[in-house]
Design a protein around this motif. Structure first.
Motif, short mmCIF file in Angstrom:
data_model
loop_
_atom_site.label_atom_id
_atom_site.label_comp_id
_atom_site.label_asym_id
_atom_site.label_seq_id
_atom_site.Cartn_x
_atom_site.Cartn_y
_atom_site.Cartn_z
N VAL A 1 0.84 -1.20 0.00
CA VAL A 1 0.00 0.00 0.00
C VAL A 1 0.87 1.25 0.00
O VAL A 1 0.61 2.21 -0.75
CB VAL A 1 -0.95 -0.01 1.21
N GLY A 2 1.92 1.25 0.83
CA GLY A 2 2.80 2.41 0.89
C GLY A 2 3.51 2.68 -0.42
O GLY A 2 3.64 3.83 -0.84
N ALA A 3 3.98 1.62 -1.08
CA ALA A 3 4.67 1.79 -2.36
C ALA A 3 3.74 2.33 -3.43
O ALA A 3 4.10 3.26 -4.18
CB ALA A 3 5.28 0.46 -2.80
N ILE A 4 2.53 1.78 -3.51
CA ILE A 4 1.58 2.25 -4.53
C ILE A 4 1.20 3.70 -4.28
O ILE A 4 1.16 4.52 -5.21
CB ILE A 4 0.33 1.35 -4.53
N ARG A 5 0.94 4.05 -3.03
CA ARG A 5 0.54 5.43 -2.71
C ARG A 5 1.69 6.41 -2.94
O ARG A 5 1.47 7.53 -3.40
CB ARG A 5 0.06 5.51 -1.27
N GLU A 6 2.92 5.98 -2.64
CA GLU A 6 4.05 6.87 -2.85
C GLU A 6 4.30 7.09 -4.34
O GLU A 6 4.58 8.22 -4.77
CB GLU A 6 5.31 6.30 -2.19
N ILE A 7 4.18 6.03 -5.13
CA ILE A 7 4.39 6.16 -6.58
C ILE A 7 3.32 7.06 -7.20
O ILE A 7 3.62 7.99 -7.95
CB ILE A 7 4.38 4.77 -7.25
N LEU A 8 2.06 6.79 -6.86
CA LEU A 8 0.97 7.57 -7.45
C LEU A 8 0.93 8.99 -6.90
O LEU A 8 0.61 9.94 -7.62
CB LEU A 8 -0.37 6.89 -7.18
N GLY A 9 1.26 9.15 -5.63
CA GLY A 9 1.14 10.47 -5.01
C GLY A 9 2.31 11.39 -5.26
O GLY A 9 2.13 12.61 -5.42
N SER A 10 3.53 10.82 -5.29
CA SER A 10 4.72 11.66 -5.41
C SER A 10 5.58 11.34 -6.62
O SER A 10 6.49 12.12 -6.96
CB SER A 10 5.58 11.52 -4.14
N GLY A 11 5.37 10.20 -7.24
CA GLY A 11 6.20 9.81 -8.37
C GLY A 11 7.57 9.31 -7.97
O GLY A 11 8.48 9.23 -8.80
N THR A 12 7.74 8.97 -6.69
CA THR A 12 9.02 8.47 -6.19
C THR A 12 8.82 7.13 -5.48
O THR A 12 7.69 6.70 -5.24
CB THR A 12 9.65 9.46 -5.20
N LEU A 13 9.93 6.50 -5.13
CA LEU A 13 9.91 5.26 -4.38
C LEU A 13 11.13 5.22 -3.48
O LEU A 13 12.22 5.62 -3.89
CB LEU A 13 9.90 4.05 -5.33
N PHE A 14 10.94 4.75 -2.26
CA PHE A 14 12.00 4.67 -1.24
C PHE A 14 12.54 6.04 -0.84
O PHE A 14 13.71 6.19 -0.51
CB PHE A 14 13.17 3.79 -1.72
N ALA A 15 11.67 7.02 -0.85
CA ALA A 15 12.08 8.35 -0.40
C ALA A 15 12.23 8.37 1.12
O ALA A 15 11.48 7.70 1.84
CB ALA A 15 11.06 9.40 -0.84
N ASN A 16 13.21 9.13 1.61
CA ASN A 16 13.44 9.33 3.05
C ASN A 16 13.74 8.03 3.80
O ASN A 16 13.46 7.92 5.00
CB ASN A 16 12.24 10.02 3.71
N MET A 17 14.33 7.07 3.12
CA MET A 17 14.65 5.81 3.80
C MET A 17 15.74 6.00 4.86
O MET A 17 15.93 5.15 5.72
CB MET A 17 15.10 4.77 2.77
#
Length: 238
Positions: A148-164
């Motif tokens: 859920v977090g990955a899908i929402r981050e991709i759709l919402g911000s266009g990024t993945l693994f931000a602020n890890m």
């Protein structure tokens, strides 16, 4: 049932057939609230998994010494103590992430999935199966959170693994993947309605897969029967 077969069954239930988020629909409040990014989802998922596994072990150890009158209060005290330990560890080593997750770390105490496994499984089984059950239920919950977090981050911000780096330190500061350049963002995906929509689609997808597997299993069982009937009919005509 052998130990290996029993552990495989427990693992399958935790990861798929009895997944706490997709099947039991437990712990949805934190799942929907903090799954706006992978790092938030992973932080809460790991914390929940550690509490779930540890509480199952502790409850299994005392299952024969606690009376029914104080059973549930004792379980809650164990879960609350372990949650406090995890909370203190996050304050010490991942303070920024702890402040982002906020109240949802202490609220692990009220997560129905944890108390449910303690009462339904750990209080009736030995330590090792209880530990495996807690671990697999925790992994299953964490995987749903991550998805859920990955899908929402991709759709919402266009990024993945931000602020890890909030979870893994400075080593992970460069892990951010920018999937869409100049992405304007999709606000609904980041807001709570986006969490409901994504989770609903995941539940629907799981139900479709389960239905397809059930149909295939039923078809495999029917084929030999039809074949036998056909052979007997042919013999009668001859």
């Amino acid at each position: 049932m052998s130990n290996t077969a029993e552990w495989q069954t427990i693992s399958k239930k935790g990861l798929w057939t009895n997944n706490p988020a997709l099947v039991q629909l437990l712990g949805l409040c934190p799942l929907l609230a903090v799954s706006g990014s992978v790092v938030n989802a992973l932080g809460l998922g790991l914390a929940t998994m550690m509490v779930l596994t540890s509480s199952n072990i502790a409850v299994s150890l005392i299952r024969k010494t606690v009376s029914d009158a104080v059973r549930l209060p004792a379980f809650v005290m164990i879960i609350a103590s372990l949650t406090t330990c995890i909370e203190l560890l996050m304050q010490a080593y991942t303070y920024e992430l702890y402040t982002i997750l906020g109240i949802f770390i202490p609220l692990i105490v009220t997560n129905c999935a944890i108390l449910g496994r303690a009462d339904a499984f750990a209080s009736k089984n030995p330590v090792l199966p209880s530990a495996i059950d807690g671990l697999m239920m925790g992994i299953g919950f964490t995987l749903v959170l991550l998805t859920v977090g990955a899908i929402r981050e991709i759709l919402g911000s266009g990024t993945l693994f931000a602020n890890m780096h909030l979870l893994f330190g400075e080593l992970a500061r460069g892990w951010t993947l920018t999937l869409f350049a100049d992405y304007p963002g999709f606000l609904v995906a980041i807001l709570p309605p986006g969490a409901f929509i994504v989770t609903g689609f995941l539940i629907a997808l799981k139900n479709i897969i389960d239905h397809h597997q059930a149909q295939r299993a039923a078809a495999r069982k029917e084929k030999p029967v039809k074949g036998n009937k056909r052979v007997r009919t042919t013999g009668t005509i001859a």
